[in-house]
Design an enzyme around this catalytic site. Structure first.
Site, short mmCIF file in Angstrom:
data_model
loop_
_atom_site.label_atom_id
_atom_site.label_comp_id
_atom_site.label_asym_id
_atom_site.label_seq_id
_atom_site.Cartn_x
_atom_site.Cartn_y
_atom_site.Cartn_z
N GLY A 329 0.83 -1.19 0.00
CA GLY A 329 0.00 0.00 0.00
C GLY A 329 0.87 1.26 0.00
N SER A 330 0.39 2.28 0.63
CA SER A 330 1.08 3.58 0.59
C SER A 330 2.36 3.63 1.41
CB SER A 330 0.13 4.69 1.03
OG SER A 330 -0.83 4.91 0.04
N THR A 331 2.65 2.59 2.20
CA THR A 331 3.95 2.58 2.88
C THR A 331 5.09 2.47 1.87
OG1 THR A 331 3.85 0.17 3.19
CG2 THR A 331 3.01 1.56 4.97
#
Length: 646
Positions: A329-331
């Site tokens: 994801g956005s990590t």
């Protein structure tokens, strides 16, 4: 008419007698020569051979088992230890009727159906002359009763043995692993490695985790006693003794207090957490939820328990931190940002649009942003803070996978970290070569890398797939300005004989050749996440500086135009909650990666776990309201909504 009387010839009789006497003497001499020759053969020519046999009949070598080495946390807290207990053991070859013996033993000790099942399983795997446990951990009363009937129970013994104990059970199961009975495969490996002699009399060997990786250190060296026995095989006296050398002690970098806090913060939810000291690579916490009780495997697990563990939908036997692979994801965005800066695909001061949706040239398909209406015009640092999907969609499209792959890969994503545990997964950092190899058996159009493939990769979706350990390691490298250490659990090995300490030296394995200003820029964007970005609510009241990045990883795709509704999905199909972070920003002491499976937004589930963990580690604070800290944070007007890719 009477026959004339014949008179014997004395001379003939004497000659016959002398002949018989000579024959008798000859036979006697011949027999004596045979006996003499046999005597010479046995007593002279074969003296050494029979002397050795006689000595072996008289003297027995009895192995003395060493104590298995302890495993301690960084503060000396015992994580794995030994204790002594009685076992009821049977040697089938010495028993006239095995079933009758077992029935008799049931009247003397509490032999359960599970004990019998496990015994039969071990019997099938063992040789008939081996001693096999029917019941372990006898009470003193049970041991006394069996011993008093030993005269009528041939092949039955009560033995005192050492058992392995894991005080923290499920909490450390995926770190420590477990020991188990030596099977045929183990014996073959020991033979190949020429270690069989050192395992004489040993029943157990490390199977998984640190117990397996550090088996040579933990096992120790077997000793021996030369025991003189009588004709009945009973020991008379000890002639010579070579003492065993106990196994070495492992001292870990792991802090069990931090591990306990992580476990409490997770509660009953599934997922994984890895915390690393960025300055050494030492693993401070390593949690995979749920875990299992390692003691179940020590004497062989029964089929019913084994089946229940394997069929449990929560998969307690899977080491999620080490082997679980998930889209980040956005990590992924901080590492994507570094790739953009290093390849000069964007400048630190460039301002670009972050609209409500992104479309590919010539396509009507909309890749939507997590915030309806988008975030306006932002630079790269602000895009990290607010987690703009459309900004990174467009950035990935402009860069292409060939620019993304090398830089992101330099942070260790998509490759094994080399941690001192077996079975680590590699994860997937996609590339053109990877796709061609992965889909080699498919048609050319499936193997080909399409420009559109990179769009989802830019926000940590698509083909991306990494372990929590890899994400924690990459976060530690970012926190440490590109200086990379190999993650390790064991930091010291203490020699049981000399007391000497062998250190696992924290030597950097590489330093990424990227400008310091790039690291400072990205870390400031991650710091903004906790101040005005997607993690702002979790950052309220911080007494130290903290840099973080929330992430939400899709499990199932959402149709174009549809809205994600977690309550309408079965739990196992809901999004995963991610969070990576380090603190303090100026001089990081801890870096962490957390995934809470099927828990939704990163800010709502994973981020509060990190906040509680950092407060405990850096300030010694224990959250007063654990449930309040972990409750789902509601969305308001989309300002802290997290990024779920279309």
């Amino acid at each position: 008419m009477r026959r004339p009387t014949r008179f014997k010839n004395p001379q003939n009789d004497e000659e016959q007698f002398e002949l018989r006497l000579v024959i008798a003497y000859a036979l006697i001499i011949l027999m004596f020569l045979v006996l003499l020759s046999r005597f010479i053969w046995l007593q002279v020519l074969q003296h050494d051979h029979f002397s050795t046999l006689a000595q072996n009949n008289r003297i027995s070598l009895v192995p003395i088992l060493p104590n298995r080495g302890l495993i301690l946390d960084r503060n000396g807290v015992v994580l794995a230890q030994n204790y002594s207990a009685y076992t009821l053991e049977l040697t089938p070859s010495k028993m006239p009727d095995l079933d009758a013996t077992i029935n008799k033993l049931k009247t003397l000790a509490d032999v359960t159906p599970r004990d019998e099942k496990l015994f039969k399983k071990l019997l099938a795997e063992s040789k008939n002359f081996e001693s096999i446990p029917l019941k372990v951990k006898l009470t003193d009363a049970e041991a006394a009763r069996v011993a008093s009937h030993a005269w009528e129970l041939p092949g039955v013994e009560v033995k005192a043995r050492l058992f392995r104990d894991y005080p923290y059970k499920e909490m450390t199961s995926h770190v420590l692993g477990y020991i188990g009975r030596i099977n045929q495969k183990d014996k073959e490996r020991l033979d190949d490695e020429d270690k069989t002699t050192n395992y004489k009399g040993t029943n157990y060997i490390g199977k998984t985790g640190l117990e397996a990786v550090y088996e040579d250190d933990l096992h120790g060296q077997v000793g021996f006693e030369e025991v003189e026995t009588d004709s009945g095989g009973r020991a008379v006296r000890t002639l010579r003794r070579t003492p065993p050398i106990n196994g070495n002690t492992l001292k870990l970098a792991l802090d069990i207090r931090l591990q306990e806090m992580a476990d409490k913060l997770f509660g009953d939810r599934r997922g994984a957490l890895v915390a690393i000291d960025p300055n050494t690579g030492g693993v401070l916490a390593f949690l995979s939820k749920p875990g299992f009780d390692p003691s179940l495997f020590i004497d062989g697990i029964d089929s019913q328990t084994w089946s229940s563990l394997n069929t449990d939908w929560q998969k307690p036997l899977v080491n999620r931190a080490l082997r679980g692979t998930y889209p980040p994801g956005s990590t992924f965005k901080p590492f994507m940002s570094m790739a953009a800066l290093v390849t000069h695909s964007i400048g630190m001061h460039d301002i670009r649009p972050a609209p409500g949706y992104f479309t590919l040239p010539g396509s009507s398909h909309q890749f939507r942003d997590s915030k309806k209406g988008g975030n306006g015009m932002v630079n790269l640092q602000r895009a990290i803070t607010v987690s703009s999907d459309t900004f990174f969609y467009k950035l990935a499209w402009d860069m292409g996978i060939d620019k993304i792959h090398p830089v992101v890969g330099s942070f260790g994503l998509g490759s094994k970290t080399g941690i001192d545990l077996d079975g680590e997964a590699s994860g997937v950092l996609p590339s053109k070569e990877w796709k061609a190899k992965r889909f080699a058996r498919y048609k050319p159009e499936v193997r080909r890398w399409y420009p559109a493939d990179v769009v989802s990769v830019g926000i940590g979706q698509g083909f991306n797939s990494y372990t929590p350990l890899q994400m924690a390691n990459a976060t530690a490298i970012m926190a440490n300005n590109g200086i990379a250490f190999k993650p390790h659990l064991v930091q010291q090995i203490v020699d049981s004989k000399t007391g000497g300490v062998r250190l696992i030296e924290p030597k950097p394995i590489k330093q990424l050749p990227y400008p310091q200003e790039y690291f400072d820029y990205i870390k400031e964007g991650m710091r903004g996440v906790m101040i005005s970005g997607t993690g702002a609510r979790v950052g309220i009241g911080l007494q130290y500086s903290m840099a973080g990045k929330t992430g939400t990883a899709q499990v199932v795709a959402i149709k174009q135009g549809a809205k994600y509704n977690a309550s309408a999905l079965a739990e196992q199909y809901r999004d995963h909650s991610w969070f990576i972070a380090f603190a303090p920003v100026e001089k990081p002491k801890i870096a962490v990666a957390i995934i809470v499976e099927n828990a939704g937004f990163g800010a709502a589930a994973a981020a509060p776990v990190a906040r509680g963990l950092f407060d405990f580690y850096l300030l010694g604070k224990v959250p007063k309201d654990m449930n309040g800290l972990l409750k789902t944070i509601p969305q308001e007007n989309g300002d802290v909504s997290e990024d779920a890719a279309d």
